[in-house]
Design an enzyme around this catalytic site. Structure first.
Site: not given
Length: 272
Positions: A2-3
């Site tokens: 996740p970014e």
């Protein structure tokens, strides 16, 4: 992993599922996701609380409840928030559960346990050192090309490593950096201080485009990260080493920078 776009997706889901609703019970096994805080604080402080709002800064989720109770959530490498009903089987790697009024469950799932949950005063969330040291958030603050150019002029690091520094730009990780550099036609191994202002302007535009592309791809109530088995790859070059460049048709190559793989096109992104 996740970014910024994936964490923004999580924030939008949590708002939709939880805002204005009361947590009847918070429960969790004792795992390392509570490092820097405690499971006891999670269970005691959140039970009976009503969610008032959610902020996102970079890769951090900041949840504010009544009675000045706050929660920081970082998804690490594999973390995600999921919605379930009491009759559903629990996720394979459930680490924390919020049981809401009306029987909905909101579950934090994290296979590798690199994520983190910490309880703080809601009024102190934005003042936490990990939040205060973040650079500008592309979605919330926008990126100023001239200021970014000034920062990059002061480092001898490669541009790929520099823009993944959370103090330079909040929220970018390996995926978004790889995609943005391809869109801007900048080699990831270029020394950051060699970029011209015109190139940084192209990079800022490319960062915005890469984030928007990822947000358009996400949808529904549940996300599947590109690294998960069987997941679709919506990206132009990330994890596509050996394939044809979508711009010129030459073979995409891969190098390692700062311990992270970086796919690029040697024709479209020449190392000057």
């Amino acid at each position: 992993m996740p970014e910024l776009p994936e964490v923004e997706f999580a924030a939008r889901c949590l708002r939709r599922w939880m805002e204005g609703r009361t947590i009847e019970r918070a429960s969790a096994p004792d795992t390392r996701i509570f490092r820097g805080s405690s499971r006891d604080a999670f269970e005691k402080e959140l039970s009976g609380r009503t969610l008032q709002g959610i902020d996102r800064r970079g890769k951090y989720l900041l949840l504010s409840f009544d009675d000045d109770v706050g929660m920081l959530s970082h998804l690490g490498m594999t973390g995600k928030w999921l919605r379930r009903s009491p009759d559903d089987p629990p996720p394979d790697h459930a680490r924390a559960t919020l049981s809401l009024e009306g029987d909905d469950l909101v579950v934090y799932d994290d296979q590798r346990l690199f994520g983190r949950i910490a309880i703080h005063r809601a009024s102190e969330l934005l003042k936490l050192p990990v939040i205060r040291k973040l650079g500008p958030d592309p979605l919330l603050d926008g990126l100023d090309p001239e200021r970014l150019h000034e920062k990059l002029q002061r480092t001898a690091r490669t541009v790929k490593v520099a823009i993944m520094d959370q103090a330079v730009i909040a929220g970018l990780g390996n995926v978004q950096a790889t995609e943005a550099l391809f869109r801007a036609q900048i080699h990831p191994a270029r020394v950051a201080k060699t970029l011209s202002l015109a190139e940084v302007k192209d990079l800022v535009r490319a960062i915005d485009e890469a984030i928007e592309h990822t947000l358009e791809w996400t949808g529904g109530d549940e996300i599947k990260y590109v690294e998960e088995p069987g997941s679709e790859n919506p990206f132009l070059v990330y994890q596509r080493a050996g394939e044809a460049c979508p711009r010129c048709g030459n073979e995409l190559q891969q190098i390692v920078l700062g311990g992270r793989s970086s796919v690029f096109c040697p024709h479209c992104q020449p190392l000057e």
